[in-house]
Design an enzyme around this catalytic site. Sequence first.
Site, short mmCIF file in Angstrom:
data_model
loop_
_atom_site.label_atom_id
_atom_site.label_comp_id
_atom_site.label_asym_id
_atom_site.label_seq_id
_atom_site.Cartn_x
_atom_site.Cartn_y
_atom_site.Cartn_z
N SER A 344 31.62 28.26 17.02
CA SER A 344 30.84 27.15 17.56
C SER A 344 31.57 25.87 17.23
O SER A 344 31.95 25.63 16.08
CB SER A 344 29.43 27.14 16.95
OG SER A 344 28.63 26.17 17.58
N GLU A 345 31.79 25.00 18.25
CA GLU A 345 32.67 23.86 18.06
C GLU A 345 32.15 22.81 17.08
O GLU A 345 32.89 21.92 16.66
CB GLU A 345 33.00 23.18 19.41
CG GLU A 345 31.82 22.68 20.20
CD GLU A 345 31.41 23.64 21.30
OE1 GLU A 345 31.01 23.16 22.38
OE2 GLU A 345 31.47 24.86 21.09
N ASN A 346 30.88 22.92 16.68
CA ASN A 346 30.39 21.99 15.67
C ASN A 346 30.74 22.42 14.25
O ASN A 346 30.36 21.76 13.29
CB ASN A 346 28.87 21.80 15.79
CG ASN A 346 28.09 23.10 15.67
OD1 ASN A 346 28.41 24.09 16.33
ND2 ASN A 346 27.07 23.10 14.84
#
Length: 515
Positions: A344-346
Site C-alpha cells: 500500500s503506497e501509504n
Amino acid sequence: PFSSAAMMLAVPRWSAGGLRMAKAAVRCASTGATKFDRSVRVCTAADAVSEIPEGATVLVGGFGLCGIPETLITALRDSGIGGLTAVSNNAGVDGFGLGMLLETRQVRKMIASYVGENAEFERQFLQGELSVELTPQGTLAERVRAGGAGIPAFFTPTAHGTVIHEGGSPIRYVEGGGDIAIASEPRESRVYNGVDYILEEAITGDVALIKAWKADEAGNLVFRKAAQNFNLPMAKAAKLTIAEVEEIVPVGSIDPDHVHVPGVFVNRIVKATHLEKRIEKLTLSSETGTFKPAEPGTPAARRERIVRRAAMEFTHGMYVNLGIGMPMLASNFIPAGMTVTLQSENGILGLGPFPTEGNEDPDLINAGKETVTVLPGGSFFSSDESFGMIRGGHIDMSILGAMQVSARGDLANWMIPGKMVKGMGGAMDLVSSPGTKVVITMEHTARGGGHKILEDCTLPLTGKQCVDKIITDLAVMEIVDGQLVVRELAEGVTVDDVALATGCKFEVDSNLKTF
C-alpha cells in the site's frame, strides 16, 4: 559538568556557514526571510504555531486522516494566521484536519496529490478561490525528501507525457470557474538508458507540522504503524519542525535502534491535547472472514466477475499494489496456497484482511483510507520509501481502475477538467516503472453506454502507453506492440457485443477463450 542530556541539547544545530550553504543548495518554496530559534523545546500548541508568519509555506504530515497533527492544526486555525501555502498529500475532509483551514480561508494555495472526498477543497479550486498544484503522490514525497536532503531537483519517470510534463494543468481557475487563469509550466525532459524522465524541483517549507507517537526531550521521534507516511520526510524539510506527539519521555528512554527521526530535525515538541484520531473509512470483515458472493445479475456481480478474473493474474511470490475500489477486491480471490504480498503506497508491505469489529486501528489504514490489518512478516515505512519501491520496479504488478484507456495503452483516471478533480494520488507513479505490469479493471462502458476504451483518451492522461492488460465485465484485452487484442470473452458475450461497446478497432486472438 554537563549531563549527557544537557550536552546533547547544547550542541549547536548549524554553524553559520553550514546554514548558508543549506539555504543556497535548495530552491525553497518558503518565504525565505523568517529566522527561527532552532533549539529543541517542549511547548504548547498555541506557543508553537505563534512562530508561524503570515504567508508561510507549511508542510503538514499525514495521509487522509491517519497521522495528522490534529492539535497543531486546531491551534493554527485558532491563531488566524493566513495567506498560507499548505503542502500535504491531501487536505483532510470537510470540517476536519486541513479542511478546517480551507473553511476559514487561511490557505491561499495547496500543493497536494489528492483532493479525494473533500468537497470544499474541490469547490474552492473549481470556483477559482484557491490555487492548487496537483502533484503525483510519489513525486510529492520525493520533492519533500530531496528538499530535506539539500538536493535542488531530480529526474523521475513519473508523469512523462502527461499535462504535468507538458504543462497546462490548471493551478487556478478564473473567479467563478470555467477558464484557467494560471496553468502549470512544462517540465524539462531527458532520456536515460532509453527511458523518458522529467525534471522536478525540491520542496522545502518554513514550518513543518507533523504527528508522531512518541518523542524524547532531545527531539527523537518514533512513529506508530502506517502513521509514518508523509510525516517522516516533512520532518526533515523545514526551517522549523513542530512535532505533535502522544507521549513525551525522558532522554534515553527510546532505544537508538527504534528512532525514526533523529532529534536534529525537530525543534518544538507539543503534547497532543485534541486527539480524536478519526477513522475516515471504517471497514470491517465478518468474524468468520468469509467472502459473501454478490447476488447474480446485480452491478456488484459484474464487478465481482471482473475482480475474480483479475485475481488470475497473481502468481506465487508476487509483490502487488492494488488500487482504490474495485482492484482492492481482487485480494479476496488470491488462490489458496499462493503467496502474494500486497503493498500500500501509504507505507505498508504485507496488507492483511480488514479487521473484525473492535480490532480496528486508526494508525493502520490502506491507500483507500480503509482500516486494515498486517500479516506476519509485514512492515511499515514512509511515503518516500514506498514510492522508491514503486518507481524502482520492485513491485511486480499494479491493478488500477480507469475512466478511459486508449488502443495504445494510454490511461486516464484522475480528472475531468472544470467538472471533477479527485487528483492523481499515486496512480501516475504506479504506472511509471517499465518493469511493473499494469492491469486495468473497470466496467467496459460508462453510465449511459459511453465508450471508455477509445482510439485516443479525451481526458488528461495518467500515463502514456503504460497499460498492459484491460479486464472488464465483457472481455480481457491486451496491448501488444501498440495494438489492442481481445484474448478472452466473458461467458455469454460475443465479439459483436464487445465491438459495440468499444470505441476503437481491435484484433481478436485466434485462440479466443472464455472466462
